[in-house]
Structures are given as C-alpha cells and as structure tokens.
Design a protein around this motif. Structure first.
Motif, mmCIF file in Angstrom:
data_model
loop_
_atom_site.group_PDB
_atom_site.id
_atom_site.type_symbol
_atom_site.label_atom_id
_atom_site.label_comp_id
_atom_site.label_asym_id
_atom_site.label_seq_id
_atom_site.Cartn_x
_atom_site.Cartn_y
_atom_site.Cartn_z
ATOM 1 N N LEU A 99 0.826 -1.195 0.000
ATOM 2 C CA LEU A 99 0.000 0.000 0.000
ATOM 3 C C LEU A 99 0.866 1.252 0.000
ATOM 4 C CD1 LEU A 99 -2.706 -1.035 2.634
ATOM 5 C CD2 LEU A 99 -2.639 -1.512 0.177
ATOM 6 N N ARG A 100 0.374 2.277 -0.652
ATOM 7 C CA ARG A 100 1.054 3.570 -0.626
ATOM 8 C C ARG A 100 0.678 4.299 0.669
ATOM 9 N NH1 ARG A 100 -2.560 7.731 -1.934
ATOM 10 N NH2 ARG A 100 -4.452 7.054 -3.035
ATOM 11 N N ASN A 101 1.258 5.445 0.860
ATOM 12 C CA ASN A 101 0.957 6.265 2.032
ATOM 13 C C ASN A 101 -0.337 7.018 1.789
ATOM 14 O OD1 ASN A 101 1.068 7.687 4.409
ATOM 15 N ND2 ASN A 101 2.619 9.150 3.700
ATOM 16 N N ALA A 102 -1.442 6.267 1.772
ATOM 17 C CA ALA A 102 -2.746 6.844 1.458
ATOM 18 C C ALA A 102 -3.476 7.243 2.733
ATOM 19 C CB ALA A 102 -3.585 5.839 0.674
ATOM 20 N N ALA A 108 -6.900 9.718 8.570
ATOM 21 C CA ALA A 108 -6.369 8.465 9.094
ATOM 22 C C ALA A 108 -5.655 7.705 7.984
ATOM 23 C CB ALA A 108 -7.491 7.618 9.674
ATOM 24 N N ALA A 109 -4.608 7.006 8.361
ATOM 25 C CA ALA A 109 -3.834 6.242 7.378
ATOM 26 C C ALA A 109 -4.601 5.012 6.921
ATOM 27 C CB ALA A 109 -2.494 5.837 7.983
ATOM 28 N N VAL A 110 -4.481 4.692 5.643
ATOM 29 C CA VAL A 110 -5.065 3.462 5.096
ATOM 30 C C VAL A 110 -4.141 2.310 5.481
ATOM 31 C CG1 VAL A 110 -5.710 2.232 3.002
ATOM 32 C CG2 VAL A 110 -6.162 4.682 3.188
ATOM 33 N N ARG A 111 -4.693 1.329 6.177
ATOM 34 C CA ARG A 111 -3.907 0.194 6.637
ATOM 35 C C ARG A 111 -4.449 -1.110 6.057
ATOM 36 N NH1 ARG A 111 -0.432 3.144 7.091
ATOM 37 N NH2 ARG A 111 0.568 3.946 8.986
ATOM 38 N N ALA A 112 -3.577 -2.101 5.976
ATOM 39 C CA ALA A 112 -3.908 -3.355 5.317
ATOM 40 C C ALA A 112 -5.097 -4.053 5.949
ATOM 41 C CB ALA A 112 -2.688 -4.274 5.306
ATOM 42 N N GLY A 113 -5.203 -4.022 7.272
ATOM 43 C CA GLY A 113 -6.297 -4.725 7.934
ATOM 44 C C GLY A 113 -7.661 -4.241 7.481
ATOM 45 N N GLU A 114 -7.810 -2.922 7.362
ATOM 46 C CA GLU A 114 -9.094 -2.374 6.921
ATOM 47 C C GLU A 114 -9.332 -2.675 5.446
ATOM 48 O OE1 GLU A 114 -11.691 1.675 7.714
ATOM 49 O OE2 GLU A 114 -9.514 1.695 7.999
ATOM 50 N N ALA A 180 -10.019 6.818 -0.478
ATOM 51 C CA ALA A 180 -8.693 7.426 -0.605
ATOM 52 C C ALA A 180 -8.374 7.718 -2.058
ATOM 53 C CB ALA A 180 -7.647 6.499 0.002
ATOM 54 N N GLY A 181 -9.360 8.158 -2.811
ATOM 55 C CA GLY A 181 -9.179 8.409 -4.228
ATOM 56 C C GLY A 181 -8.471 9.718 -4.513
ATOM 57 N N ASP A 200 -1.666 15.126 -1.223
ATOM 58 C CA ASP A 200 -0.704 14.030 -1.212
ATOM 59 C C ASP A 200 0.166 14.164 0.028
ATOM 60 O OD1 ASP A 200 1.243 12.138 -1.620
ATOM 61 O OD2 ASP A 200 1.771 12.797 -3.642
ATOM 62 N N PRO A 201 0.095 13.201 0.956
ATOM 63 C CA PRO A 201 0.902 13.328 2.178
ATOM 64 C C PRO A 201 2.405 13.317 1.920
ATOM 65 C CG PRO A 201 -0.098 11.144 2.030
ATOM 66 C CD PRO A 201 -0.707 11.973 0.952
#
Length: 492
Positions: A99-102, A108-114, A180-181, A200-201
């Motif tokens: 995953l990118r830094n989305a 909130a950060a996009v994390r793999a679990g979600e 996160a588009g 873009d963070p």
C-alpha cells in the motif's frame, strides 16, 4: 406523411433539443477554472454498493473519491491505486500488494487490515456485486504487514488486476464515509458537486498546490440537458453516452472534434430470455439471427460502429478463434430467404409468431427497433417492442462493456437462457485449474453457445463522449472509462 406513434416518440425529444439549441450562446469555452463534467443519468452518489449494481454516475464518483488497489489510467491501462506496487508469484496464484501512504478523508492512514476487511465483503459469494461471479477464484485475502496484503487464488487469473481496477471494487469506508481516491468532495453548487484534488501526504511543501483548473464540477443529468450544456459551452465533458441517446447528439451537431467514440469491448446483442413458443427451437432462433441486417444497422448508427456476428470479439483466452454461427456461413443474399422458409413452416401450423423485444428507451432505442422490426416483419414474424425491464420479453438487448478480457465473461453474460450443455461448458471453464485447460473449455463453451443460438450478436457496445479540446489527456479506450483525474495534463 403522418408520423406513426413510434416515430413521434423518436422525433419529440430531438425536436425539443433542436429548439433549445436554437438559443444556444456562441461564447468561447474558457480554459480556466474547474473542469465542468456531466454524467448522463441521475445524480452521482458515493456509497458502498458491494451488494448492488452501480449506475454510471455512481461509478464515476466512486472512482474519483475512492479507488481500489489499482485503477485505470486515461488509456484504460492499469496504474497504482491504493497499492503503489505489486508482484505476482507462485505461477500467477498469488498477488502481493504494498500500500502507498494513502489517507482516508479524515486523515487516518489506510492500513492493510481495513483494506482486507473491505475487499472480503465486496467479493463475498453472497454479494450481488456484478463482478463477484468473476472473482470466485480468490481463495484468501490476508494482511501480511500493516502495509502489505496478499491475495491467493485457487485457479490462475491473468486479468485479475483489471477486475480490481473497476469502480465496483473501490475501497469505501463507512465511517466517516469516503475513500482514498484522487479527489475529495468540497461542496455542493446547486445540483453539482465540486471535487478538489486530495492532498498528497508525500508532497513537497514547496511544490505548487493544485490550481482551480485541477478541480472538477460534476453533475448527473438527462442526455438532452448535458448535450445542450456542452454545446452552449457551459461544460467541458459529457460522459456515459450510449446508443439510446446518440440521435440527440447528432441533432445537436457539435463540432466533430468534440465527439469521441470509444472502441468499447463488450456485448451488444439480443439475448434469448424465454425458450418457449417459436424460440424453443434453435433453428427458429437462428432464423431471427440471420434475418437482421447488421450492415444496415451499423450504417444507420455511425460509420465508427462495428457490427459483429460472433459472441467473442476475438480469440481472447480461448483455445480457438470465435465460433462462427452456422447461419453466418450462408451467403448474405440467401439468409433472408432461408429464414423466411423456416418461419413459413411454423406459421402453417401455429400462426404468425409474436416476439416481445425489450429495448432501451430514447430515440436510439427507437432507431434500433425500426431496423430490427423491419427485418423480422420481412420474414413473417410479428415483433412487439417492450420496455427494457419488461419480464415478459422473449428477446432482451444486452449492452455491456467488458470489465476484463476473458472469453468467460462474454459467454457467461450472453448465457441468459442458454441450454444445459452450454451452461455446463461455461461452468467447466470457471473451474478449470490450469490455463491450457481453461482455454480448451472456453472454446467448447463458445461452440456450444453458438450452436444453441442463445445470443444474437449485433455489434460492439456503442459509447460516446463530448470532450472539450482543453481536456488534452482524454483518450478513447476499450474499457470506455475516463477517470476524472486524467483529463487535462499528464501531471494530474
């Protein structure tokens, strides 16, 4: 000559459109400010529609405000989405995404679990997502690290990324709602939504911030209104055009440089919906298929429209070239006479066959109806036009763009009421555990469907857009998909 009822229905909206255009302004479309875009249909809404089909406006908004692991670029090719990169291992049975830094809309950060939880729900077997039947090879989706997920397959699927790029698989968070588009919803302006580029963070603070020209003002509206808005130079883009609205566009007569037609891949034809009465016999279904003059139909629509008499547009992942129906081997000049003889034998014992044909509304639907009805009357069949969703239809128009390039999608979508042999062959292709076996079973299924004459191909899907010259990155493509962040420049 007095107009018939069907001709009045076709002429009325075109006449109204012509009246509106008579007062259209002639001002120059400025190359400043947000891109003003119209989607034909209802107002776009962002929602997790993993359990229902998405209308065009919702698909466009899903792709703008959310995105999947990957997405389509301006040319309809795969580019990174929430995942910045990926690898395919284990001979195509494992896809690993980093995953990118989305960020979600609340920061909130996009994390793999979600992401894993969202994907599992979207492709669950019980889901009504239109893509779910083509994702049955996915056996597991797991979180490897907070930034990495793995998707394992039970059977190889080379085109998996094209499925994950579809807006139906956009990752949409429920609370707070959003994705996160590439865009964020800023405000409503009347019936339109103002979308602004997402921050873009990883952006260098010294870099230039997005300009107003990078924003998009999006609305959903009827085709006539969207066309008038464009011709009046009050908008830059109209998307979602189909054959149903094409005569309206022709009446509006915009500059040829603004009319864009996609070489869309997919299905456009009449599916047999009921296998009783006259259509119970494959020879009778073939008579209907061979009676339709596809060349005349294509000419009536557009010189850019491609007619077709096979279910598959090309070989794709089948072991053989597309199966040619038996009636297509008859010389064109003999087809109508042969079809008329088949119908005459039925009429001698059963009377005039009546077929209900479900077609879309609008002047384009009437244009289709006029050609098809004329050809069926010529061989002794009495056709009756029905609404697109009428459950009593004997034949139903299928007009769909293919989400990915596999023969199985074409065969499964065409098999609305095919016989047990064809259905079993299509299912065998789904379950094939190697690519060579899958190719062989797809060829078998294609031949079975052609012999059954359960689908009457007419051409490829007809998709049009109106595009201002300022949208220099817009490109026609086989997916007929044009993301809002890939319109003005390569820097979007």
């Amino acid at each position: 000559m007095p107009l018939t009822r069907s001709r009045r229905r076709a002429v009325a909206p075109i006449a109204a459109l012509a009246t509106l255009l008579a007062v259209a302004s002639c001002g120059r479309r400025p190359d400043v400010g947000p891109v003003v875009a119209s989607v034909i249909g209802g107002a776009p809404a962002l929602a997790d529609r993993s359990r229902s089909a998405l209308p065009t406006g919702d698909r466009v908004l899903n792709d703008a405000l959310a995105e999947g692991l990957v997405r389509f670029d301006a040319a309809g090719q795969i580019e990174p989405g929430v995942a910045e990169r990926w690898i395919v291992t284990d001979e195509g049975m494992s896809y690993i995404f980093r995953l990118r830094n989305a960020r979600w809309p609340d920061g909130a950060a996009v994390r793999a679990g979600e992401v894993v939880a969202l994907l599992r729900r979207q492709i669950a077997a019980a889901s009504n997502n239109d893509l779910a039947p083509y994702l049955s090879a996915v056996s597991s989706i797991v979180e490897m690290t907070p930034e990495v997920i793995e998707i394992e397959l039970s059977r190889p699927r080379p085109d998996l990324l094209k499925l994950f790029a579809q807006p139906e698989l956009a990752l949409i968070r429920a609370r707070p709602a959003g994705g996160a588009g590439p865009f964020r919803r800023k405000e409503e302006r009347g019936a339109a939504l103002l979308l602004v580029p997402a921050v873009d963070p990883d952006r260098d603070p010294d870099e230039a911030r997005p300009a107003p020209e990078d924003e998009v003002l999006l609305r959903g509206e009827r085709a006539a209104s969207a066309i008038v808005r464009f011709v009046e130079r009050d908008s830059d883009l109209v998307v979602g055009g189909t054959i149903a609205d094409w005569p309206m566009l022709q009446a509006a007569n915009p500059a040829p440089a603004n009319i864009r037609i996609d070489p869309a891949a997919g299905l456009f034809g009449l599916a047999v919906a009921r296998r009783d009465g006259f259509l119970a016999d494959a020879a009778h279904r073939a008579a209907v298929a061979q009676a339709i003059d596809r060349t005349d139909l294509a000419t009536a629509i557009s010189p850019e429209w491609v007619a077709r008499d096979t279910v598959l547009p090309e070989q794709l992942d089948s072991a053989l070239a597309p199966a040619v129906p038996l009636w297509a081997t008859i010389p064109v000049e003999q087809r109508v006479a042969a079809a008329r003889s088949v119908v005459a034998r039925w009429r001698a014992s059963n009377g005039v066959p009546r077929l209900g044909i479900a077609l879309p509304g609008g002047p384009g639907g009437t244009l289709l109806w006029a050609r098809i009805a004329r050809d069926l009357y010529a061989i002794g069949i009495r056709p009756v036009r029905l609404a697109a969703d009428d459950p009593a239809a004997d034949l139903r128009l299928i007009d769909r763009v293919a989400p990915y390039d596999s023969a199985r999608w074409y065969l499964a979508e065409a098999c609305v009421a095919c016989d047990a042999t064809a259905a079993a062959a299509i299912e065998a292709a789904r379950l094939a555990d190697t690519l060579p076996l899958r190719a062989q079973t797809l060829a078998t299924a294609d031949a079975a469907l052609a012999n059954d004459v359960a689908f009457i191909p007419l051409g490829r899907p007809f998709r049009w857009s109106l595009v201002a010259l300022r949208l220099r990155q817009w490109q026609p493509n086989t997916r007929a998909w044009h993301p809002l962040n890939r319109l003005r420049s390569d820097t979007n």
